[in-house]
Scaffold this motif. Structure first.
Motif, mmCIF file in Angstrom:
data_model
loop_
_atom_site.group_PDB
_atom_site.id
_atom_site.type_symbol
_atom_site.label_atom_id
_atom_site.label_comp_id
_atom_site.label_asym_id
_atom_site.label_seq_id
_atom_site.Cartn_x
_atom_site.Cartn_y
_atom_site.Cartn_z
ATOM 1 N N GLU A 19 0.823 -1.208 0.000
ATOM 2 C CA GLU A 19 0.000 0.000 0.000
ATOM 3 C C GLU A 19 0.858 1.258 0.000
ATOM 4 N N MET A 20 1.934 1.235 0.790
ATOM 5 C CA MET A 20 2.835 2.397 0.846
ATOM 6 C C MET A 20 3.490 2.638 -0.505
ATOM 7 N N LEU A 21 3.995 1.584 -1.139
ATOM 8 C CA LEU A 21 4.656 1.750 -2.437
ATOM 9 C C LEU A 21 3.663 2.215 -3.487
ATOM 10 N N ALA A 22 2.481 1.636 -3.518
ATOM 11 C CA ALA A 22 1.472 2.057 -4.495
ATOM 12 C C ALA A 22 1.171 3.541 -4.328
ATOM 13 N N LYS A 24 3.165 5.906 -2.965
ATOM 14 C CA LYS A 24 4.324 6.717 -3.345
ATOM 15 C C LYS A 24 4.558 6.730 -4.859
ATOM 16 N N ALA A 25 4.224 5.618 -5.516
ATOM 17 C CA ALA A 25 4.416 5.521 -6.965
ATOM 18 C C ALA A 25 3.221 6.054 -7.754
ATOM 19 N N LEU A 26 2.144 6.386 -7.042
ATOM 20 C CA LEU A 26 0.914 6.874 -7.678
ATOM 21 C C LEU A 26 0.346 5.854 -8.663
ATOM 22 N N VAL A 27 0.329 4.582 -8.234
ATOM 23 C CA VAL A 27 -0.261 3.522 -9.042
ATOM 24 C C VAL A 27 -1.325 2.815 -8.204
ATOM 25 N N ALA A 28 -2.232 2.141 -8.869
ATOM 26 C CA ALA A 28 -3.259 1.375 -8.174
ATOM 27 C C ALA A 28 -2.619 0.186 -7.465
ATOM 28 N N LEU A 29 -3.151 -0.149 -6.314
ATOM 29 C CA LEU A 29 -2.651 -1.293 -5.561
ATOM 30 C C LEU A 29 -2.753 -2.571 -6.389
ATOM 31 N N THR A 30 -3.818 -2.718 -7.140
ATOM 32 C CA THR A 30 -3.959 -3.916 -7.985
ATOM 33 C C THR A 30 -2.871 -3.977 -9.051
ATOM 34 N N LEU A 32 0.187 -2.741 -8.728
ATOM 35 C CA LEU A 32 1.415 -3.130 -8.034
ATOM 36 C C LEU A 32 1.412 -4.629 -7.740
ATOM 37 N N LYS A 33 0.271 -5.149 -7.326
ATOM 38 C CA LYS A 33 0.184 -6.587 -7.050
ATOM 39 C C LYS A 33 0.451 -7.404 -8.305
ATOM 40 N N ARG A 34 -0.013 -6.921 -9.448
ATOM 41 C CA ARG A 34 0.277 -7.601 -10.721
ATOM 42 C C ARG A 34 1.772 -7.560 -11.007
#
Length: 95
Positions: A19-22, A24-30, A32-34
């Motif tokens: 959640e933190m990385l998503a 900071k990167a301004l990307v959806a959590l889904t 990032l999980k992909r």
């Protein structure tokens, strides 16, 4: 190109959750999980780039050589300069 293993290792070095990385990167959590999945799921290159830049800003250096890939956390992210080059002189952060 950064790998799912490198992203997970970088997060572990920083002590960040997905959640933190998503965030900071301004990307959806889904998304990032992909990216972090070992299943070979497709990920947009701009998503991969945003994640890479967020991690680099936090001090992560992505490493790659003929022997494998890895990550390193540098103490002073603003002074990385030459540390972005791998053993064989290739720029490791321009994937």
């Amino acid at each position: 190109m950064i790998t799912s293993r490198q992203v997970r290792a970088a997060r572990a070095l920083l002590g960040w959750t997905q959640e933190m990385l998503a965030d900071k990167a301004l990307v959806a959590l889904t998304a990032l999980k992909r990216l972090e999945s070992e299943s070979g799921l497709k990920v947009r290159e701009d998503t991969r780039g945003q994640v890479r830049r967020a991690l680099e800003k936090a001090g992560i250096v992505f490493l790659a050589s003929e022997q494998g890939e890895g990550v390193m956390l540098v103490r002073n992210p603003g002074a990385r300069g030459a540390s972005r080059r791998g053993k064989f002189g290739r720029n490791m952060t321009s994937s």
